[in-house]
Design an enzyme around this catalytic site. Sequence first.
Site, PDB file in Angstrom:
ATOM      1  CG  ASP A  11      -1.750   1.233   1.388  1.00  0.00           C
ATOM      2  OD1 ASP A  11      -2.367   1.628   0.376  1.00  0.00           O
ATOM      3  OD2 ASP A  11      -1.810   1.834   2.468  1.00  0.00           O
ATOM      4  CB  SER A  12       0.164   4.780  -0.585  1.00  0.00           C
ATOM      5  OG  SER A  12      -1.005   4.813   0.209  1.00  0.00           O
ATOM      6  CE1 TYR A  43       2.735   5.891  -3.110  1.00  0.00           C
ATOM      7  CE2 TYR A  43       1.650   4.009  -4.117  1.00  0.00           C
ATOM      8  CZ  TYR A  43       2.771   4.587  -3.552  1.00  0.00           C
ATOM      9  OH  TYR A  43       3.922   3.848  -3.431  1.00  0.00           O
ATOM     10  N   GLY A  44      -3.123   9.118  -3.395  1.00  0.00           N
ATOM     11  CA  GLY A  44      -4.477   9.480  -3.866  1.00  0.00           C
ATOM     12  C   GLY A  44      -4.557  10.792  -4.609  1.00  0.00           C
ATOM     13  CB  CYS A  75      -3.129   0.878  -2.431  1.00  0.00           C
ATOM     14  SG  CYS A  75      -3.271   2.649  -2.740  1.00  0.00           S
ATOM     15  CG  ASN A  76      -9.541   0.930  -2.807  1.00  0.00           C
ATOM     16  OD1 ASN A  76     -10.494   0.315  -3.240  1.00  0.00           O
ATOM     17  ND2 ASN A  76      -9.139   0.807  -1.552  1.00  0.00           N
ATOM     18  CB  THR A  77      -4.868   5.238  -5.059  1.00  0.00           C
ATOM     19  OG1 THR A  77      -5.728   5.736  -4.039  1.00  0.00           O
ATOM     20  CG2 THR A  77      -4.442   6.349  -5.971  1.00  0.00           C
ATOM     21  CD  GLU A 154      -1.549   8.222   7.046  1.00  0.00           C
ATOM     22  OE1 GLU A 154      -0.447   8.521   7.505  1.00  0.00           O
ATOM     23  OE2 GLU A 154      -1.795   7.148   6.460  1.00  0.00           O
ATOM     24  CB  CYS A 185      -9.786   4.861   0.428  1.00  0.00           C
ATOM     25  SG  CYS A 185      -8.219   5.358   1.187  1.00  0.00           S
ATOM     26  CB  THR A 186      -6.865   0.227   2.280  1.00  0.00           C
ATOM     27  OG1 THR A 186      -5.774   1.085   1.899  1.00  0.00           O
ATOM     28  CG2 THR A 186      -7.149  -0.743   1.158  1.00  0.00           C
ATOM     29  CG  HIS A 187      -6.012   5.450   4.991  1.00  0.00           C
ATOM     30  ND1 HIS A 187      -5.253   5.056   3.917  1.00  0.00           N
ATOM     31  CD2 HIS A 187      -5.143   5.975   5.895  1.00  0.00           C
ATOM     32  CE1 HIS A 187      -3.982   5.357   4.159  1.00  0.00           C
ATOM     33  NE2 HIS A 187      -3.895   5.899   5.353  1.00  0.00           N
TER      34      HIS A 187
END
Length: 272
Positions: A11-12, A43-44, A75-77, A154, A185-187
């Site tokens: 992931d980012s 990355y988004g 990571c979806n992005t 974050e 989004c994985t967040h």
Amino acid sequence: MADTRAIGVFDSGLGGLTVLSAIQRILPNESTVYLGDTARVPYGTKSPQTVIRYALNNARALLSFAPLKMLVVACNTVDSVAHEALQDALSIPVVGVIEPGARAALSRGNTRSVAVLATAGTVSSKAYEHALRKQGFTGEIYSQACPLFVPLVEEGLIAGPIAESVAKHYLQHLPKQVDSVILGCTHYPLLLPLLKNTLSTSPQWIDSGNEVALAVKNELEMRNLQAPSGEGVTRRYLVTDAPTRFEQLSEFYLGKPVSPRNVELVDVGAGS
Ligand code: DGL
């Protein structure tokens, strides 16, 4: 023959740990190597060209650090713009988050409308629209970029007045009746209690972590790549910057502490 090679997950940054958590829960016998590109997150907000370059760079670096039998793009992005490039470049199977997430959104069978909450990059790629249409969905799709969600998570601001007003700001654009909401989004799974409280309706919320882990299980079985049961399971965590911050925050994403001796600072190069 059992395959002891690890599953690579990247992931980012830290968000992909929500996917890794599901993989470790559903596939406890599998060794995993996680790479968080903490030096280059987020990355988004970056261009597709840059995200593709970073993705190839991370995947090749991961393969040079450990023998892998599969790569999971957590990571979806990245998955929205680089899935094909990754699969073309690698000889191991690549499992992403978009296709399993889209499938889960339609799993109830009577879905007429789907909302996608994601980064600006994922929304402008239209990857979820394509995946949903590919699965035969003909209903309404609403996409909402939520660029402030990643920094909120974050910072650990997943509740309270700031988080509530940001959530309200983004969710107010969704139509009243929506059947499934994809956390694209994985967040975002960490914001789920907040999002549920913000919306007055009760759609099906899609956290693709579980679906991705099931897709990984399926691929391993289909290709006969499962690890033997029992000993020898390893869990490595690689980061491109700030390993101490990763150690401190990872429990929040993974749901369990990570031993500092399993966290390594690595150089993945600049990418070309
Ligand atoms: N985890 C990334 C995703 O799933 C978003 C974080 C970022 O912007 O790097 O899209």
